[in-house]
Design a protein around this motif. Structure first.
Motif, PDB file in Angstrom:
ATOM      1  N   MET A 174       0.852  -1.184   0.000  1.00  0.00           N
ATOM      2  CA  MET A 174       0.000   0.000   0.000  1.00  0.00           C
ATOM      3  C   MET A 174       0.895   1.244   0.000  1.00  0.00           C
ATOM      4  O   MET A 174       1.949   1.269   0.615  1.00  0.00           O
ATOM      5  N   SER A 175       0.454   2.264  -0.660  1.00  0.00           N
ATOM      6  CA  SER A 175       1.211   3.507  -0.807  1.00  0.00           C
ATOM      7  C   SER A 175       1.240   4.330   0.481  1.00  0.00           C
ATOM      8  O   SER A 175       0.248   4.403   1.198  1.00  0.00           O
ATOM      9  N   LYS A 176       2.364   4.962   0.705  1.00  0.00           N
ATOM     10  CA  LYS A 176       2.483   5.943   1.785  1.00  0.00           C
ATOM     11  C   LYS A 176       2.046   7.286   1.222  1.00  0.00           C
ATOM     12  O   LYS A 176       2.425   7.662   0.113  1.00  0.00           O
ATOM     13  N   ILE A 177       1.232   7.997   1.991  1.00  0.00           N
ATOM     14  CA  ILE A 177       0.704   9.284   1.563  1.00  0.00           C
ATOM     15  C   ILE A 177       1.015  10.331   2.629  1.00  0.00           C
ATOM     16  O   ILE A 177       0.914  10.059   3.828  1.00  0.00           O
ATOM     17  N   ARG A 178       1.365  11.527   2.184  1.00  0.00           N
ATOM     18  CA  ARG A 178       1.590  12.658   3.089  1.00  0.00           C
ATOM     19  C   ARG A 178       0.348  13.530   3.109  1.00  0.00           C
ATOM     20  O   ARG A 178      -0.212  13.863   2.076  1.00  0.00           O
ATOM     21  N   ILE A 179      -0.062  13.909   4.303  1.00  0.00           N
ATOM     22  CA  ILE A 179      -1.218  14.780   4.526  1.00  0.00           C
ATOM     23  C   ILE A 179      -0.715  16.041   5.225  1.00  0.00           C
ATOM     24  O   ILE A 179       0.032  15.947   6.206  1.00  0.00           O
ATOM     25  N   THR A 180      -1.126  17.199   4.740  1.00  0.00           N
ATOM     26  CA  THR A 180      -0.701  18.467   5.343  1.00  0.00           C
ATOM     27  C   THR A 180      -1.905  19.298   5.741  1.00  0.00           C
ATOM     28  O   THR A 180      -2.870  19.405   4.998  1.00  0.00           O
ATOM     29  N   LYS A 181      -1.826  19.881   6.938  1.00  0.00           N
ATOM     30  CA  LYS A 181      -2.846  20.818   7.417  1.00  0.00           C
ATOM     31  C   LYS A 181      -2.112  22.078   7.857  1.00  0.00           C
ATOM     32  O   LYS A 181      -1.036  22.005   8.445  1.00  0.00           O
ATOM     33  N   MET A 182      -2.723  23.226   7.560  1.00  0.00           N
ATOM     34  CA  MET A 182      -2.097  24.505   7.894  1.00  0.00           C
ATOM     35  C   MET A 182      -2.869  25.204   9.008  1.00  0.00           C
ATOM     36  O   MET A 182      -4.095  25.082   9.085  1.00  0.00           O
ATOM     37  N   PHE A 183      -2.123  25.930   9.839  1.00  0.00           N
ATOM     38  CA  PHE A 183      -2.689  26.631  10.988  1.00  0.00           C
ATOM     39  C   PHE A 183      -2.113  28.040  11.057  1.00  0.00           C
ATOM     40  O   PHE A 183      -0.992  28.281  10.608  1.00  0.00           O
ATOM     41  N   ASN A 184      -2.870  28.954  11.661  1.00  0.00           N
ATOM     42  CA  ASN A 184      -2.421  30.330  11.861  1.00  0.00           C
ATOM     43  C   ASN A 184      -2.601  30.706  13.323  1.00  0.00           C
ATOM     44  O   ASN A 184      -3.599  30.312  13.939  1.00  0.00           O
ATOM     45  N   PHE A 185      -1.644  31.444  13.857  1.00  0.00           N
ATOM     46  CA  PHE A 185      -1.773  31.968  15.216  1.00  0.00           C
ATOM     47  C   PHE A 185      -0.865  33.174  15.386  1.00  0.00           C
ATOM     48  O   PHE A 185       0.093  33.361  14.643  1.00  0.00           O
ATOM     49  N   GLU A 186      -1.204  34.000  16.349  1.00  0.00           N
ATOM     50  CA  GLU A 186      -0.476  35.237  16.652  1.00  0.00           C
ATOM     51  C   GLU A 186       0.263  35.038  17.976  1.00  0.00           C
ATOM     52  O   GLU A 186      -0.348  34.644  18.963  1.00  0.00           O
ATOM     53  N   THR A 187       1.545  35.293  17.957  1.00  0.00           N
ATOM     54  CA  THR A 187       2.336  35.114  19.177  1.00  0.00           C
ATOM     55  C   THR A 187       3.366  36.228  19.300  1.00  0.00           C
ATOM     56  O   THR A 187       3.997  36.619  18.318  1.00  0.00           O
ATOM     57  N   GLY A 188       3.554  36.698  20.530  1.00  0.00           N
ATOM     58  CA  GLY A 188       4.587  37.677  20.814  1.00  0.00           C
ATOM     59  C   GLY A 188       5.780  36.990  21.466  1.00  0.00           C
ATOM     60  O   GLY A 188       5.642  35.909  22.040  1.00  0.00           O
ATOM     61  N   HIS A 189       6.932  37.604  21.342  1.00  0.00           N
ATOM     62  CA  HIS A 189       8.122  37.072  22.006  1.00  0.00           C
ATOM     63  C   HIS A 189       9.201  38.147  22.066  1.00  0.00           C
ATOM     64  O   HIS A 189       9.058  39.224  21.501  1.00  0.00           O
ATOM     65  N   ALA A 190      10.267  37.841  22.769  1.00  0.00           N
ATOM     66  CA  ALA A 190      11.462  38.675  22.822  1.00  0.00           C
ATOM     67  C   ALA A 190      12.646  37.724  22.900  1.00  0.00           C
ATOM     68  O   ALA A 190      12.573  36.688  23.565  1.00  0.00           O
ATOM     69  N   LEU A 191      13.715  38.070  22.198  1.00  0.00           N
ATOM     70  CA  LEU A 191      14.900  37.209  22.175  1.00  0.00           C
ATOM     71  C   LEU A 191      15.953  37.744  23.132  1.00  0.00           C
ATOM     72  O   LEU A 191      16.640  38.731  22.840  1.00  0.00           O
ATOM     73  N   TYR A 192      16.038  37.090  24.271  1.00  0.00           N
ATOM     74  CA  TYR A 192      16.975  37.455  25.328  1.00  0.00           C
ATOM     75  C   TYR A 192      18.413  37.379  24.815  1.00  0.00           C
ATOM     76  O   TYR A 192      18.827  36.391  24.229  1.00  0.00           O
ATOM     77  N   GLY A 193      19.172  38.469  24.996  1.00  0.00           N
ATOM     78  CA  GLY A 193      20.585  38.499  24.637  1.00  0.00           C
ATOM     79  C   GLY A 193      20.857  38.752  23.161  1.00  0.00           C
ATOM     80  O   GLY A 193      22.008  38.836  22.749  1.00  0.00           O
ATOM     81  N   TYR A 194      19.833  38.877  22.357  1.00  0.00           N
ATOM     82  CA  TYR A 194      19.991  39.097  20.924  1.00  0.00           C
ATOM     83  C   TYR A 194      20.503  40.510  20.681  1.00  0.00           C
ATOM     84  O   TYR A 194      20.190  41.434  21.431  1.00  0.00           O
ATOM     85  N   ASP A 195      21.281  40.696  19.600  1.00  0.00           N
ATOM     86  CA  ASP A 195      21.893  41.996  19.342  1.00  0.00           C
ATOM     87  C   ASP A 195      21.138  42.848  18.312  1.00  0.00           C
ATOM     88  O   ASP A 195      21.669  43.825  17.810  1.00  0.00           O
ATOM     89  N   GLY A 196      19.913  42.483  18.023  1.00  0.00           N
ATOM     90  CA  GLY A 196      19.135  43.244  17.048  1.00  0.00           C
ATOM     91  C   GLY A 196      17.788  43.651  17.607  1.00  0.00           C
ATOM     92  O   GLY A 196      17.522  43.540  18.804  1.00  0.00           O
ATOM     93  N   LYS A 197      16.909  44.123  16.714  1.00  0.00           N
ATOM     94  CA  LYS A 197      15.597  44.626  17.113  1.00  0.00           C
ATOM     95  C   LYS A 197      14.744  43.578  17.832  1.00  0.00           C
ATOM     96  O   LYS A 197      13.906  43.917  18.655  1.00  0.00           O
ATOM     97  N   CYS A 198      14.954  42.309  17.521  1.00  0.00           N
ATOM     98  CA  CYS A 198      14.112  41.251  18.098  1.00  0.00           C
ATOM     99  C   CYS A 198      14.374  41.002  19.577  1.00  0.00           C
ATOM    100  O   CYS A 198      13.737  40.155  20.184  1.00  0.00           O
TER     101      CYS A 198
END
Length: 150
Positions: free
Chosen positions: A1-25
């Motif tokens: 039997m064939s192997k099949i790939r199934i894909t589902k897409m999702f959207n979400f809004e998330t905030g964050h901050a990158l500790y120790g990063y040297d740029g705007k993020c």
């Protein structure tokens, strides 16, 4: 039997901050994330099975990803638990904000590793997580592929 790939897409809004990063993020900011989840398996061959012909019901995959990722990360702010932003995190929580403290730098790369582990743990044993794509902006994304994991 064939192997099949199934894909589902999702959207979400998330905030964050990158500790120790040297740029705007290093500043608290947010993204409109797009997450593509691809699983691989063999379609159900039993004609009497209610999900005959499916690798996995898209609704079942949606339930897993919503419970493990979307419902938790949507409209949350993610900080490394060792960040100096910990005081800000505590104040935000006290004011009723959804704050997630993680053991990693909340980059797309580290988040996708976390997401892969959470999703893999919930999949039925006959279904394999094939890949994830986490798009942070229109032009920037991280990918996780099972084949790359050693």
């Amino acid at each position: 039997m064939s192997k099949i790939r199934i894909t589902k897409m999702f959207n979400f809004e998330t905030g964050h901050a990158l500790y120790g990063y040297d740029g705007k993020c290093r500043n608290v900011h947010g993204h409109s994330y797009k997450l593509s989840v691809t699983v691989i398996g063999t379609p159900i061959a039993d004609t009497s099975h209610v999900k005959y012909g499916m690798v996995i019901d898209f609704g079942d995959l949606k339930k897993i990803v919503k419970e493990e990722i979307v419902d938790k990360f949507d409209h949350a702010t993610v900080f490394n638990k060792n960040t100096p932003h910990i005081e800000l995190a505590k104040e935000l929580e006290e004011r009723g904000h959804n704050v997630i403290l993680v053991n990693y730098q909340p980059t797309s790369e580290e988040m996708i590793i976390d997401f892969a582990a959470k999703i893999k743990a919930r999949l039925p044993e006959n279904i394999t997580l094939h890949s994830l794509k986490l798009q942070e902006t229109e032009t920037s994304f991280a990918e996780w592929h099972a084949a790359d994991q050693v």
